[in-house]
Design a protein around this motif. Structure first.
Motif, PDB file in Angstrom:
ATOM      1  N   LYS A  21       0.836  -1.195   0.000  1.00 52.42           N
ATOM      2  CA  LYS A  21       0.000   0.000   0.000  1.00 52.42           C
ATOM      3  C   LYS A  21       0.874   1.250   0.000  1.00 52.42           C
ATOM      4  CE  LYS A  21      -4.028  -1.854   2.371  1.00 52.42           C
ATOM      5  NZ  LYS A  21      -4.931  -1.832   1.261  1.00 52.42           N
ATOM      6  N   SER A  22       0.396   2.259  -0.692  1.00 52.12           N
ATOM      7  CA  SER A  22       1.098   3.538  -0.730  1.00 52.12           C
ATOM      8  C   SER A  22       0.732   4.352   0.509  1.00 52.12           C
ATOM      9  CB  SER A  22       0.695   4.303  -1.988  1.00 52.12           C
ATOM     10  OG  SER A  22      -0.680   4.650  -1.910  1.00 52.12           O
ATOM     11  N   ILE A  23       1.254   5.548   0.565  1.00 52.85           N
ATOM     12  CA  ILE A  23       0.924   6.456   1.667  1.00 52.85           C
ATOM     13  C   ILE A  23      -0.586   6.674   1.731  1.00 52.85           C
ATOM     14  CG2 ILE A  23       1.146   8.844   2.465  1.00 52.85           C
ATOM     15  CD1 ILE A  23       3.990   8.806   1.335  1.00 52.85           C
ATOM     16  N   ASP A  24      -1.214   6.843   0.575  1.00 52.47           N
ATOM     17  CA  ASP A  24      -2.660   7.071   0.548  1.00 52.47           C
ATOM     18  C   ASP A  24      -3.422   5.868   1.105  1.00 52.47           C
ATOM     19  OD1 ASP A  24      -2.294   9.571  -0.590  1.00 52.47           O
ATOM     20  OD2 ASP A  24      -2.373   8.782  -2.630  1.00 52.47           O
ATOM     21  N   GLY A  25      -2.992   4.667   0.771  1.00 53.66           N
ATOM     22  CA  GLY A  25      -3.649   3.462   1.280  1.00 53.66           C
ATOM     23  C   GLY A  25      -3.508   3.331   2.786  1.00 53.66           C
ATOM     24  N   LEU A  26      -2.339   3.671   3.303  1.00 55.57           N
ATOM     25  CA  LEU A  26      -2.140   3.627   4.752  1.00 55.57           C
ATOM     26  C   LEU A  26      -2.961   4.709   5.449  1.00 55.57           C
ATOM     27  CD1 LEU A  26       1.692   2.938   4.900  1.00 55.57           C
ATOM     28  CD2 LEU A  26      -0.178   1.298   5.211  1.00 55.57           C
ATOM     29  N   MET A  27      -3.102   5.864   4.806  1.00 54.73           N
ATOM     30  CA  MET A  27      -3.927   6.927   5.390  1.00 54.73           C
ATOM     31  C   MET A  27      -5.387   6.491   5.495  1.00 54.73           C
ATOM     32  SD  MET A  27      -2.388  10.493   3.963  1.00 54.73           S
ATOM     33  CE  MET A  27      -3.753  11.399   4.614  1.00 54.73           C
ATOM     34  N   VAL A  28      -5.876   5.736   4.522  1.00 50.37           N
ATOM     35  CA  VAL A  28      -7.244   5.226   4.584  1.00 50.37           C
ATOM     36  C   VAL A  28      -7.398   4.298   5.786  1.00 50.37           C
ATOM     37  CG1 VAL A  28      -8.917   3.742   3.416  1.00 50.37           C
ATOM     38  CG2 VAL A  28      -7.718   5.507   2.133  1.00 50.37           C
ATOM     39  N   ILE A  29      -6.406   3.445   6.025  1.00 54.10           N
ATOM     40  CA  ILE A  29      -6.456   2.556   7.193  1.00 54.10           C
ATOM     41  C   ILE A  29      -6.485   3.366   8.480  1.00 54.10           C
ATOM     42  CG2 ILE A  29      -5.151   0.842   8.513  1.00 54.10           C
ATOM     43  CD1 ILE A  29      -4.145  -0.258   5.841  1.00 54.10           C
ATOM     44  N   ILE A  30      -5.647   4.386   8.556  1.00 50.31           N
ATOM     45  CA  ILE A  30      -5.590   5.219   9.759  1.00 50.31           C
ATOM     46  C   ILE A  30      -6.925   5.915   9.995  1.00 50.31           C
ATOM     47  CG2 ILE A  30      -4.522   7.256  10.800  1.00 50.31           C
ATOM     48  CD1 ILE A  30      -1.931   6.413   9.285  1.00 50.31           C
ATOM     49  N   LYS A  31      -7.507   6.475   8.943  1.00 46.24           N
ATOM     50  CA  LYS A  31      -8.766   7.215   9.082  1.00 46.24           C
ATOM     51  C   LYS A  31      -9.959   6.305   9.325  1.00 46.24           C
ATOM     52  CE  LYS A  31      -7.576  11.131   6.124  1.00 46.24           C
ATOM     53  NZ  LYS A  31      -7.893  11.817   4.863  1.00 46.24           N
ATOM     54  N   MET A  32     -10.117   5.263   8.516  1.00 45.74           N
ATOM     55  CA  MET A  32     -11.330   4.454   8.537  1.00 45.74           C
ATOM     56  C   MET A  32     -11.309   3.338   9.583  1.00 45.74           C
ATOM     57  SD  MET A  32     -13.181   5.919   6.457  1.00 45.74           S
ATOM     58  CE  MET A  32     -13.146   7.017   5.078  1.00 45.74           C
ATOM     59  N   GLU A  33     -10.208   2.616   9.688  1.00 43.98           N
ATOM     60  CA  GLU A  33     -10.154   1.481  10.605  1.00 43.98           C
ATOM     61  C   GLU A  33      -9.720   1.894  12.005  1.00 43.98           C
ATOM     62  OE1 GLU A  33      -7.970  -1.841   9.021  1.00 43.98           O
ATOM     63  OE2 GLU A  33      -8.917  -1.613   7.046  1.00 43.98           O
ATOM     64  N   LEU A  34      -8.683   2.713  12.088  1.00 41.23           N
ATOM     65  CA  LEU A  34      -8.194   3.138  13.398  1.00 41.23           C
ATOM     66  C   LEU A  34      -8.941   4.353  13.931  1.00 41.23           C
ATOM     67  CD1 LEU A  34      -4.352   2.754  12.766  1.00 41.23           C
ATOM     68  CD2 LEU A  34      -5.917   1.103  13.794  1.00 41.23           C
ATOM     69  N   LYS A  35      -9.650   5.059  13.031  1.00 47.04           N
ATOM     70  CA  LYS A  35     -10.414   6.262  13.387  1.00 47.04           C
ATOM     71  C   LYS A  35      -9.537   7.298  14.089  1.00 47.04           C
ATOM     72  CE  LYS A  35     -14.867   3.949  13.451  1.00 47.04           C
ATOM     73  NZ  LYS A  35     -14.627   3.347  12.207  1.00 47.04           N
ATOM     74  N   LEU A  36      -8.389   7.549  13.462  1.00 52.78           N
ATOM     75  CA  LEU A  36      -7.439   8.521  13.983  1.00 52.78           C
ATOM     76  C   LEU A  36      -7.117   9.541  12.906  1.00 52.78           C
ATOM     77  CD1 LEU A  36      -5.007   6.018  15.720  1.00 52.78           C
ATOM     78  CD2 LEU A  36      -6.591   7.569  16.868  1.00 52.78           C
ATOM     79  N   ASP A  37      -6.514  10.640  13.314  1.00 48.16           N
ATOM     80  CA  ASP A  37      -6.083  11.686  12.387  1.00 48.16           C
ATOM     81  C   ASP A  37      -4.645  11.403  11.958  1.00 48.16           C
ATOM     82  OD1 ASP A  37      -5.551  13.997  10.985  1.00 48.16           O
ATOM     83  OD2 ASP A  37      -5.431  15.267  12.766  1.00 48.16           O
ATOM     84  N   PRO A  38      -4.402  11.123  10.682  1.00 50.21           N
ATOM     85  CA  PRO A  38      -3.040  10.803  10.247  1.00 50.21           C
ATOM     86  C   PRO A  38      -2.058  11.970  10.353  1.00 50.21           C
ATOM     87  CG  PRO A  38      -4.526  10.882   8.371  1.00 50.21           C
ATOM     88  CD  PRO A  38      -5.367  11.050   9.593  1.00 50.21           C
ATOM     89  N   TYR A  39      -2.567  13.188  10.549  1.00 50.42           N
ATOM     90  CA  TYR A  39      -1.699  14.358  10.622  1.00 50.42           C
ATOM     91  C   TYR A  39      -1.318  14.734  12.050  1.00 50.42           C
ATOM     92  CZ  TYR A  39      -3.043  14.789   5.768  1.00 50.42           C
ATOM     93  OH  TYR A  39      -3.256  14.536   4.437  1.00 50.42           O
ATOM     94  N   GLU A  40      -1.757  13.958  13.032  1.00 55.46           N
ATOM     95  CA  GLU A  40      -1.377  14.284  14.411  1.00 55.46           C
ATOM     96  C   GLU A  40       0.093  13.957  14.639  1.00 55.46           C
ATOM     97  OE1 GLU A  40      -2.587  11.392  17.645  1.00 55.46           O
ATOM     98  OE2 GLU A  40      -4.067  10.942  16.112  1.00 55.46           O
ATOM     99  N   LYS A  41       0.637  14.437  15.732  1.00 51.88           N
ATOM    100  CA  LYS A  41       2.053  14.237  16.039  1.00 51.88           C
ATOM    101  C   LYS A  41       2.256  12.813  16.548  1.00 51.88           C
ATOM    102  CE  LYS A  41       3.018  18.997  17.299  1.00 51.88           C
ATOM    103  NZ  LYS A  41       3.472  19.877  18.373  1.00 51.88           N
ATOM    104  N   ALA A  42       2.251  11.869  15.613  1.00 48.17           N
ATOM    105  CA  ALA A  42       2.343  10.466  15.991  1.00 48.17           C
ATOM    106  C   ALA A  42       3.060   9.666  14.916  1.00 48.17           C
ATOM    107  CB  ALA A  42       0.946   9.903  16.198  1.00 48.17           C
ATOM    108  N   LEU A  43       3.526   8.493  15.317  1.00 52.59           N
ATOM    109  CA  LEU A  43       4.052   7.508  14.382  1.00 52.59           C
ATOM    110  C   LEU A  43       3.011   6.409  14.247  1.00 52.59           C
ATOM    111  CD1 LEU A  43       7.741   6.955  15.558  1.00 52.59           C
ATOM    112  CD2 LEU A  43       6.947   8.348  13.654  1.00 52.59           C
ATOM    113  N   PHE A  44       2.741   5.983  13.033  1.00 51.38           N
ATOM    114  CA  PHE A  44       1.823   4.882  12.765  1.00 51.38           C
ATOM    115  C   PHE A  44       2.660   3.742  12.194  1.00 51.38           C
ATOM    116  CE2 PHE A  44      -0.557   8.801  12.476  1.00 51.38           C
ATOM    117  CZ  PHE A  44      -1.664   8.530  13.271  1.00 51.38           C
TER     118      PHE A  44
END
Length: 62
Positions: A21-44
């Motif tokens: 998965k590209s960055i966009d695919g991982l962002m979808v996982i972060i937003k939809m499955e983890l229900k988190l903001d991918p732009y927060e000060k965090a490592l995923f």
């Protein structure tokens, strides 16, 4: 370069992730499955099926 002082949280995605998965695919996982903001000060952190590779996503707010 990663400044560890700017990281508030580290999220480990449970289960297996297709690391093709590209960055966009991982962002979808972060937003939809983890229900988190991918732009927060965090490592995923994501792991592959063999559990021998990691992919880490972090957005620098520069």
């Amino acid at each position: 370069m990663l400044n560890i002082n700017e990281i508030d949280t580290v999220y480990l995605a449970s289960g297996v992730t297709d690391l093709r998965k590209s960055i966009d695919g991982l962002m979808v996982i972060i937003k939809m499955e983890l229900k988190l903001d991918p732009y927060e000060k965090a490592l995923f952190v994501f792991c592959n099926r063999q559990m021998n590779k990691l992919k880490v996503l972090h957005f620098d707010n520069v």
